[in-house]
Design a protein around this motif. Structure first.
Motif, short mmCIF file in Angstrom:
data_model
loop_
_atom_site.label_atom_id
_atom_site.label_comp_id
_atom_site.label_asym_id
_atom_site.label_seq_id
_atom_site.Cartn_x
_atom_site.Cartn_y
_atom_site.Cartn_z
N ASP A 407 0.83 -1.21 0.00
CA ASP A 407 0.00 0.00 0.00
C ASP A 407 0.86 1.26 0.00
OD1 ASP A 407 -2.37 -1.36 -0.07
OD2 ASP A 407 -2.69 -1.34 2.10
N ASN A 408 1.92 1.27 0.81
CA ASN A 408 2.78 2.46 0.87
C ASN A 408 3.53 2.68 -0.44
OD1 ASN A 408 2.07 3.00 3.53
ND2 ASN A 408 3.71 1.71 4.36
N ALA A 409 4.01 1.59 -1.05
CA ALA A 409 4.73 1.73 -2.32
C ALA A 409 3.80 2.23 -3.42
CB ALA A 409 5.35 0.39 -2.71
N ASP A 411 0.97 3.90 -3.05
CA ASP A 411 0.54 5.27 -2.76
C ASP A 411 1.65 6.27 -3.11
OD1 ASP A 411 -1.52 7.02 -1.37
OD2 ASP A 411 0.28 7.48 -0.19
N SER A 412 2.91 5.93 -2.79
CA SER A 412 4.02 6.83 -3.14
C SER A 412 4.14 6.99 -4.65
CB SER A 412 5.33 6.30 -2.55
OG SER A 412 5.27 6.23 -1.15
N PHE A 413 4.00 5.88 -5.38
CA PHE A 413 4.09 5.94 -6.84
C PHE A 413 2.98 6.80 -7.43
CE2 PHE A 413 2.62 4.19 -10.90
CZ PHE A 413 3.75 4.40 -11.68
N ARG A 415 1.25 9.15 -5.94
CA ARG A 415 1.42 10.56 -5.57
C ARG A 415 2.47 11.24 -6.45
NH1 ARG A 415 -0.25 12.48 -0.50
NH2 ARG A 415 -1.34 10.94 0.80
N GLU A 416 3.60 10.57 -6.67
CA GLU A 416 4.67 11.17 -7.45
C GLU A 416 4.32 11.26 -8.93
OE1 GLU A 416 8.04 8.80 -6.70
OE2 GLU A 416 8.25 9.38 -4.57
N THR A 417 3.56 10.29 -9.43
CA THR A 417 3.27 10.23 -10.86
C THR A 417 2.02 11.02 -11.23
OG1 THR A 417 4.24 8.01 -10.89
CG2 THR A 417 2.94 8.68 -12.82
N SER A 421 -3.63 10.07 -4.18
CA SER A 421 -3.36 9.12 -3.10
C SER A 421 -4.33 7.95 -3.20
CB SER A 421 -3.50 9.80 -1.73
OG SER A 421 -3.36 8.86 -0.69
N THR A 422 -3.79 6.75 -3.17
CA THR A 422 -4.64 5.55 -3.24
C THR A 422 -5.10 5.08 -1.87
OG1 THR A 422 -2.65 4.16 -3.21
CG2 THR A 422 -3.56 4.76 -5.37
#
Length: 600
Positions: A407-409, A411-413, A415-417, A421-422
């Motif tokens: 989930d964290n990976a 969500d980070s992807f 957000r950056e792309t 936020s998932t």
């Protein structure tokens, strides 16, 4: 396929389609086993992570307490369940005394009582403010500290609570083993002059040892998996330590390493159980059975047998159930409201969904093993079914770590792309909870489904194949209708186990999502024992259903029971069927056994 020839007349090898290393059914079994083994693999993977500051702190301060208390619980409960379960199983199987017909099923009633619920109930009864000590003070006139009374919230109290509800594991398997022996070996021991005690000590007990050890192992695994009882009594064990490390210290790696140590205890128990059996096998050499007369007990022996069977039921089920019912009547406002009905709805739909998933997976795995009985498939099925030996706390930690990382990976992807936020897609959701239940309780349904499939003769598959049905259609149209009762039993067993599961639900449940077990735990933790009675009583009453099923199954498991029933019917004139001419096929002998030299 015809073979091509060269100009010299030599035959070229025929083209053959390359064979896959695994058949589709075996591939499904292997993939399912790997997915279900993910929590255990994650936990063991953390063993190789360098120890951090939190782990070092745990090792230097509380790890010794976790190990010591867990071992003391194992030894104490193990001795207790053996001292209760084996003698009453022998009395029920081999002796005749007043109340035996009731005790043979009533001794299984404590199985419906989760350990944490009986702990709450007896605490409310035996604490300083409870009715028992209140009656003592009223009768004696003594005040606080002027009389001695055992402390219920202690290691010894947890030990007693656990053995009161876990002895049925030993009783069930011991009784089944004694029933299988009773028609064969013990008959011979009696003719050789062995009395009841000598026959039990020298013949029945050694033959029943594998079953007794198996029941003991199951009980000890439940001891290691327990969280509600030890947490409420303030006893430091591995399960309470995992919760404190996860929530209090916020270190998932240290919690996983504690879980790995706990898991090693479980595997040691499994290895000891396998070692105790070694290669010993016990078989019946005769296909004919006769009823072995029970020892008829009279006088003080009958009274002793009656009390030996009554006391475990009284303290393990009747007293706590009566107290829960009394509290529920006194607190009707706690369960006659929409909030309680919402808890019931959450619990029942969650248990139903988990039961359907577990039985569906069990059906696929058992059928894959039936279709492709190779070593790889058998190993995959056994791996998939090992979750029942793993405590719910360990499974929950093993699921949360990879799910939270995913989930964290993600969500980070995102957000950056994309600037989106998932949130939490897996961890902290009902999906994670259902996955944990599938891992934990697949073995329950798998054993039941395997037993049901084993009763269907392979000729049924051959007949379906000759009619043009492929394996999946054969499973759907032939096997599942035949196994309807077996599948319903498996659904019910998983349903009740999910209903009682506490530690995995506490860790993985979504925010503001409660079940009956969690609500009872929360109210008891706030010392609102009376208010927790309605949720606890609902769990106990639903848990009675599989106990009744187990009692009926064991009652029918005695070898030669059908022959005994037929003989009893023949000997009883009122039950003897009316004679009428039988339509026998032409050429059939009037006495079908006449041509069998073994039956002349």
């Amino acid at each position: 396929m015809s073979q091509a020839t060269t100009s010299t007349g030599a035959r070229m090898p025929a083209f053959r389609r390359p064979r896959l290393p695994l058949s589709p059914w075996s591939l499904v079994a292997v993939i399912t086993a790997l997915v279900l083994a993910l929590p255990v693999l994650v936990i063991f993977g953390h063993v190789f992570i360098p120890a951090g500051e939190v782990w070092e702190h745990l090792r230097q301060t509380v790890l010794a307490d976790y190990v010591t208390n867990s071992l003391v619980l194992l030894v104490g409960v193990g001795i207790g369940v053996l001292l209760i379960g084996v003698p009453v199983a022998w009395l029920i199987s081999m002796c005749e005394f007043p109340g035996r017909s009731v005790f043979q099923w009533a001794l299984m009633l404590p199985l419906a009582m989760p350990a944490y619920i009986i702990a709450y109930t007896y605490t409310g009864m035996l604490d300083f403010s409870g009715p028992v000590q209140g009656l003592i003070r009223e009768l004696t006139g003594l005040g606080y500290g002027e009389y001695w009374f055992p402390e219920i919230r202690s290691l010894g109290g947890a030990m007693v609570m656990l053995l009161l509800v876990l002895y049925p594991y030993v009783y069930l398997l011991s009784r089944a083993a004694f029933l299988e022996q009773s028609v064969c070996v013990l008959e011979v021991s009696r003719t050789l002059g062995a009395g009841p005690w000598e026959g039990f000590r020298r013949v029945a007990l050694p033959l029943a040892r594998p079953a007794i050890i198996a029941g003991l192992t199951l009980a000890l695994m439940e001891v290691l998996a327990d969280y509600g009882t030890v947490a409420y009594f303030g006893v430091s064990t591995f399960t309470t330590g995992i919760f404190r490390t996860w929530y209090g210290l916020g270190d998932p790696a240290a919690a996983a390493q504690l879980a790995a140590v706990l898991l090693s205890f479980v595997f040691i128990l499994i290895l000891l159980e396998r070692w105790s059996r070694a290669k010993a096998r016990f078989h019946h050499t005769s296909r004919r059975y006769s009823t072995l007369p029970r020892y008829r007990l009279r006088g003080w022996k009958a009274t002793g047998a009656f009390l030996a069977c009554l006391l475990p039921i009284l303290f393990g089920f009747l007293i706590p159930t009566a107290q829960l019912a009394l509290w529920a009547v006194q607190t009707t406002d706690q369960w006659m409201n929409p909030r309680f009905y919402g808890l019931v709805f959450n619990t029942f739909w969650l248990a139903t969904a988990a039961a359907i998933i577990a039985v569906g997976l069990a059906l696929v795995l058992a059928y894959a093993q039936r279709m492709e009985g190779g070593r790889i498939t058998r190993v995959a099925v056994r791996i998939a079914g090992m979750g029942y030996a793993v405590p719910g706390t360990v499974i929950a930690i093993g699921i949360m770590i990879p799910f939270a990382a995913f989930d964290n990976a993600l969500d980070s992807f995102m957000r950056e792309t994309f600037g989106v936020s998932t949130g939490l897609l897996l961890s902290g959701t009902v999906f994670a909870l259902l996955f944990a239940y599938a891992v934990r309780f697949l073995a329950v349904s798998l054993q039941t489904v395997e037993a049901g499939l084993g009763k269907i003769q392979p000729s049924m598959d051959d007949a379906a194949r000759s009619l043009g049905l492929h394996p999946l259609k054969t499973l759907w149209r032939v096997h599942m209708p035949i196994m309807r009762g077996t599948l319903l039993t498996a659904l019910l067993l998983v349903f009740v186990d999910v209903l009682k599961e506490l530690p995995a639900t506490l860790i993985l449940r979504p925010f503001d999502f409660n079940t009956l077990a969690v609500r009872a735990f929360e109210l008891a933790g706030d010392e609102r024992l009376r208010e927790s009675s309605s949720a606890a009583l609902a769990i106990v009453l639903v848990g009675l259903v599989p106990v009744i099923l187990l009692s009926m199954t064991i009652g029918r498991s005695r070898p030669g029971q059908g022959a005994e029933t037929a003989q009893a019917t023949t000997d009883d004139p009122d039950r003897r069927p009316r004679s009428r001419p039988l339509a026998m096929p032409a050429g059939t002998a009037a006495n079908p056994r006449a041509d069998d030299p073994q039956e002349r």
